[in-house]
Design an enzyme around this catalytic site. Structure first.
Site, PDB file in Angstrom:
ATOM      1  N   CYS A   1       0.966  -1.529  -0.007  1.00 64.26           N
ATOM      2  CA  CYS A   1      -0.090   0.102   0.031  1.00 64.26           C
ATOM      3  C   CYS A   1       0.819   1.540  -0.553  1.00 64.26           C
ATOM      4  O   CYS A   1       0.673   2.094  -0.531  1.00 64.26           O
ATOM      5  CB  CYS A   1      -0.717  -0.020   1.140  1.00 64.26           C
ATOM      6  SG  CYS A   1      -1.265  -1.230   1.674  1.00 64.26           S
TER       7      CYS A   1
ATOM      8  N   ARG B   1       5.854 -11.717   5.820  1.00 59.96           N
ATOM      9  CA  ARG B   1       4.712 -10.933   7.175  1.00 59.96           C
ATOM     10  C   ARG B   1       5.989 -12.531   7.914  1.00 59.96           C
ATOM     11  O   ARG B   1       5.606 -13.811   7.770  1.00 59.96           O
ATOM     12  CB  ARG B   1       4.055 -11.699   7.177  1.00 59.96           C
ATOM     13  CG  ARG B   1       2.907  -9.723   5.888  1.00 59.96           C
ATOM     14  CD  ARG B   1       2.012  -9.739   6.132  1.00 59.96           C
ATOM     15  NE  ARG B   1       1.462  -9.408   5.443  1.00 59.96           N
ATOM     16  CZ  ARG B   1      -0.262  -9.181   5.120  1.00 59.96           C
ATOM     17  NH1 ARG B   1      -1.479 -10.056   5.353  1.00 59.96           N
ATOM     18  NH2 ARG B   1      -0.299  -8.114   4.068  1.00 59.96           N
TER      19      ARG B   1
ATOM     20  N   GLN C   1       0.757 -11.177  -3.107  1.00 63.10           N
ATOM     21  CA  GLN C   1      -0.389 -10.711  -3.370  1.00 63.10           C
ATOM     22  C   GLN C   1      -1.054  -9.875  -4.677  1.00 63.10           C
ATOM     23  O   GLN C   1      -0.634  -9.314  -5.372  1.00 63.10           O
ATOM     24  CB  GLN C   1      -0.472  -8.995  -1.861  1.00 63.10           C
ATOM     25  CG  GLN C   1      -0.636  -9.734  -0.982  1.00 63.10           C
ATOM     26  CD  GLN C   1      -1.224  -7.905   0.092  1.00 63.10           C
ATOM     27  OE1 GLN C   1      -0.008  -7.274  -0.557  1.00 63.10           O
ATOM     28  NE2 GLN C   1      -1.884  -8.361   1.071  1.00 63.10           N
TER      29      GLN C   1
ATOM     30  N   ASP D   1      -2.146  -7.343  -5.678  1.00 61.83           N
ATOM     31  CA  ASP D   1      -2.760  -6.595  -4.817  1.00 61.83           C
ATOM     32  C   ASP D   1      -3.665  -5.333  -5.288  1.00 61.83           C
ATOM     33  O   ASP D   1      -2.599  -5.294  -6.978  1.00 61.83           O
ATOM     34  CB  ASP D   1      -1.953  -5.735  -4.126  1.00 61.83           C
ATOM     35  CG  ASP D   1      -2.294  -5.225  -3.293  1.00 61.83           C
ATOM     36  OD1 ASP D   1      -3.510  -5.048  -2.727  1.00 61.83           O
ATOM     37  OD2 ASP D   1      -1.228  -5.279  -1.790  1.00 61.83           O
TER      38      ASP D   1
ATOM     39  N   HIS E   1      -5.032  -0.870  -5.392  1.00 58.29           N
ATOM     40  CA  HIS E   1      -5.567   0.600  -4.853  1.00 58.29           C
ATOM     41  C   HIS E   1      -6.683   1.010  -5.463  1.00 58.29           C
ATOM     42  O   HIS E   1      -6.281   1.236  -6.397  1.00 58.29           O
ATOM     43  CB  HIS E   1      -4.530   0.861  -3.568  1.00 58.29           C
ATOM     44  CG  HIS E   1      -3.843  -0.410  -2.621  1.00 58.29           C
ATOM     45  ND1 HIS E   1      -3.154  -0.526  -2.995  1.00 58.29           N
ATOM     46  CD2 HIS E   1      -4.387  -0.526  -1.389  1.00 58.29           C
ATOM     47  CE1 HIS E   1      -2.547  -1.581  -2.021  1.00 58.29           C
ATOM     48  NE2 HIS E   1      -2.996  -0.829  -0.847  1.00 58.29           N
TER      49      HIS E   1
ATOM     50  N   LYS F   1     -15.072  -3.306   5.507  1.00 62.81           N
ATOM     51  CA  LYS F   1     -14.565  -4.479   3.777  1.00 62.81           C
ATOM     52  C   LYS F   1     -15.244  -5.968   3.971  1.00 62.81           C
ATOM     53  O   LYS F   1     -16.852  -5.385   4.671  1.00 62.81           O
ATOM     54  CB  LYS F   1     -13.412  -5.071   4.659  1.00 62.81           C
ATOM     55  CG  LYS F   1     -14.019  -6.084   6.031  1.00 62.81           C
ATOM     56  CD  LYS F   1     -12.058  -7.102   6.137  1.00 62.81           C
ATOM     57  CE  LYS F   1     -12.567  -7.556   7.174  1.00 62.81           C
ATOM     58  NZ  LYS F   1     -11.469  -8.532   6.961  1.00 62.81           N
TER      59      LYS F   1
ATOM     60  N   HIS G   1      -8.868  -0.537  -0.670  1.00 61.62           N
ATOM     61  CA  HIS G   1      -7.658  -2.079  -0.851  1.00 61.62           C
ATOM     62  C   HIS G   1      -8.673  -2.742  -1.283  1.00 61.62           C
ATOM     63  O   HIS G   1      -9.163  -3.240  -0.943  1.00 61.62           O
ATOM     64  CB  HIS G   1      -7.078  -2.412   0.341  1.00 61.62           C
ATOM     65  CG  HIS G   1      -6.346  -1.478   1.045  1.00 61.62           C
ATOM     66  ND1 HIS G   1      -4.462  -1.692   1.330  1.00 61.62           N
ATOM     67  CD2 HIS G   1      -6.398  -0.902   1.899  1.00 61.62           C
ATOM     68  CE1 HIS G   1      -5.085  -0.389   1.744  1.00 61.62           C
ATOM     69  NE2 HIS G   1      -5.866   0.072   2.556  1.00 61.62           N
TER      70      HIS G   1
HETATM   71 ZN    ZN Z   1      -3.172  -1.999   0.555  1.00 65.06          ZN
END
Ligand code: ZN
Ligand code: ZN
Length: 643
Positions: free
Chosen positions: A339, A368, A386, A388, A390, A470, A516
């Site tokens: 992010c 992680r 991910q 991912d 945004h 979410k 996200h």
């Molecule tokens: Zn994010």
């Protein structure tokens, strides 16, 4: 007096403080015979526990999923009682006995006895006896000192440890009794032992007291439990089936990926065949995202300390991050999320309202911390990718954006053969950042998006993160297991922290909405799920080897080579088995490699320019010209069919 609204009666009652569910049910003249507990203000309670606060009460019956908690916890006690009866009260010292996702365990120390799986049937028998006896389960409280003395007499050293270290002074100490057996416990428990359902003890293993290696090693006995024999049987079958489909075994047999202690736990290496699966998934993902107006970006794997400070990760996420690296005069961290980098891309120039929405997408590998004991194949790793993105947009765009994302997520998951979903909406918690109006806009857009799909959904009221509401989407696999995949998460925190804005039509600065979202969540884990869902028989478009050519004898090699070239020209992944082996052995090996198509070629095929096609899951073979086969398989690939 306290006021209790009983949902099942749709009526409010006034009771004396300290009333129990048992008393309430008694007052209702046994009208609700099948109640095994309740839910008071969202918390599971049993019929024994005094109710000291006003609120909402819902009766729990067997058909309510939450009632399983009560069943399973009670079975942990019944197991403890059985152990005491078998091995002697004074020899068995009890640790903790919590519930698990499908059952329960109890950590125990048994003097002079190391349990093995062979002991489990005897313990089960004893448990069944206790259940049959139908002991009433009673709750009582003791003053702290008396409770300690009580457990001292019984040499229950771990229970004393719990009282001293986990129960604050002044808090009531509750105990539960069934027959002669008494245990320190907060509950919840069944009304009596004969209400217990179907169970099975699964395994026994070692577990350090409080998980600390310097503490004594106790024995952990695991059980699973359901209300009915059928549910238990279905679950046990599912576990058997899951073992056969273990992606770690499939990954090894098919040479897809490598996870090795020498490289580091939870760090996956993609072998050539696994890399093909991953590439196909990533290519399809990128293509679809570009089509839907996303922009692809790449960002580094490490970032400066200051960046993670600004983003807040160092204050609320540090325990999941790897330690600081010192490079010249600066601190750096390996990224746990993408992010902040995407925020920097947004901020790299001034943005006008006309540019929005901006959708930045990346297959970003993050790292992680996971405990080594929690690592599991591709499902739980320390480095994962991910899928991912945004989305940064204006308020008037939020609704469309969310609907589009959910639509993209569901369509993508369907294209991999998943058609059963569970959808969850998590809303504003007690502590939150951002203004109320933005939360309202966000929550209503999430709700509308789900409703537009016609899917049922569950609301986790107050269960959202502090920075935004979410949607989570879980998929159901071929053997009924649920896997968390997609998340669509609003964020009212990062735009503030990074002072993100756009210039509106009014020439003023405005705070954008930030979302996200990930569809698979983790590519590694998703491939693990796919392998288990399909038991290794991936759809043809994902199969690392789509066709195996099997010449009957050496003299057919030349023709086999021609067929191979023809397939390669058509972008079909093909291997030629030119080993000096019998045909049947070659066929069996190709089957073990879970290759969807085999083309057997001999004299007849070479003469007529054909191939004998053996298709996965079909008996016998079908003779086709090379061109016919090519167009058949191309159609299957383009439709993403599984055989
Ligand atoms: Zn994010
Ligand atoms: Zn208990």
């Amino acid at each position: 007096m306290i006021d209790i609204f009983i949902e099942d009666l749709n009526q409010k009652f006034s009771f004396n403080e300290g009333i129990t569910l048992k008393d309430i049910l008694k007052n209702l003249n046994g009208k609700f015979k099948d109640v095994v507990g309740g839910k008071l203000n969202g918390e599971i309670i049993d019929i024994h526990t005094p109710i000291n606060q006003s609120g909402n009460l819902k009766f729990l019956k067997k058909e309510d999923k939450d009632s399983l908690e009560i069943l399973r916890h009670s079975l942990a006690h019944i197991m403890a009682q059985a152990l005491k009866e078998i091995y002697g009260d004074e020899n068995v010292h009890l640790g903790i006995g919590p519930t698990t996702e499908h059952g329960f365990y109890y950590d125990v120390e048994i003097e002079g006895k190391r349990l093995t799986d062979e002991d489990l049937p005897q313990i089960e028998e004893k448990m069944k006896e206790i259940i049959k006896k139908g002991y009433q389960i009673e709750r009582f409280e003791l003053p702290r000192e008396e409770a300690i003395k009580f457990f001292e007499n019984k040499k229950e050293i771990y229970k004393i440890d719990i009282i001293k270290h986990n129960i604050p002074e002044g808090e009531p100490i509750s105990l539960y009794k069934q027959g002669d057996f008494v245990d320190l416990c907060r509950g919840p428990h069944l009304p009596s032992t004969d209400k217990a359902g179907a169970f099975k003890l699964i395994s026994v293993s070692g577990a350090y007291w409080r998980g600390k290696e310097t503490n004594p090693m106790l024995q952990r006995i695991y059980g699973v439990a359901f209300w009915s024999e059928k549910e238990l049987k279905d679950y046990l079958n599912m576990i058997e089936e899951a073992k056969k489909r273990d992606h770690r075994k499939i990954g090894k047999d098919l040479e897809l990926f490598l996870i090795d202690e020498e490289i580091g736990g939870g760090l996956a290496i993609w072998l050539p065949k696994g890399a093909i699966i991953r590439k196909e998934i990533e290519d399809a993902w990128k293509k679809e995202h570009l089509k839907r107006g996303y922009q692809l970006v790449y960002t580094p794997h490490v970032g400066k300390e200051q960046l993670w400070q600004t983003s807040g990760h160092l204050s609320f996420y540090q325990e999941n991050m790897y330690p600081r690296m010192q490079i010249e005069e600066e601190g750096y961290y390996v990224k746990p999320m993408n992010c902040p980098f995407h925020v920097e891309i947004y901020k790299s120039k001034q943005r006008s309202y006309k540019e929005l929405p901006i959708r930045l997408a990346e297959l970003g590998t993050v790292y992680r911390y996971e405990r080594s004991g929690a690592l599991h194949g591709l499902m739980r790793v320390r480095g994962f990718t991910q899928d991912d993105a945004h989305i940064i947009c204006r308020e008037d765009q939020v609704e469309d954006e969310i609907r589009e994302v959910l639509n993209l997520a569901l369509n993508t998951l369907k294209s991999y053969g998943f058609d059963e979903f569970e959808v969850y909406l998590s809303t504003k918690p007690e502590k939150y950042v951002g203004d109320d109006k933005m939360w309202e806009v966000a929550e209503s857009s999430l709700r509308k998006a789900i409703e537009s799909t016609g899917l049922d959904y569950k609301i986790d009221e107050g269960g959202g993160a502090f920075y935004g509401p979410k949607i989570d989407v879980k998929i159901k696999d071929a053997i009924g297991r649920l896997w968390q995949c997609s998340t669509i998460q609003f964020d009212f925190n990062l735009p503030e922290r990074f002072d993100m804005y756009y210039i509106g039509e009014d020439n003023q600065k405005h705070r954008p909405y930030m979302i996200h979202r990930a569809i698979f969540g983790s590519i590694e884990r998703f491939i693990g799920v796919l392998l288990e869902h399909y038991a290794g028989f991936l759809p043809v478009w994902l199969s690392p080897v789509q066709v195996k050519i099997i010449p009957i004898a050496d003299k057919h090699l030349e023709y086999a080579e021609t067929v191979k070239q023809k397939l390669l020209e058509n972008d079909i992944r093909v291997e030629l088995d030119d080993r000096n082996e019998r045909m049947n052995k070659k066929i069996r090996d190709a089957e073990l490699q879970k290759i969807p198509f085999m083309l057997v070629v001999g004299d007849k095929e070479a003469e007529t320019g054909t191939v004998a096609v053996r298709e996965k899951g079909k008996q016998g073979s079908q003779t086709l010209s090379i061109d016919e086969f090519v167009s058949k398989i191309k159609e299957i690939i383009s439709n993403k069919h599984a055989l």
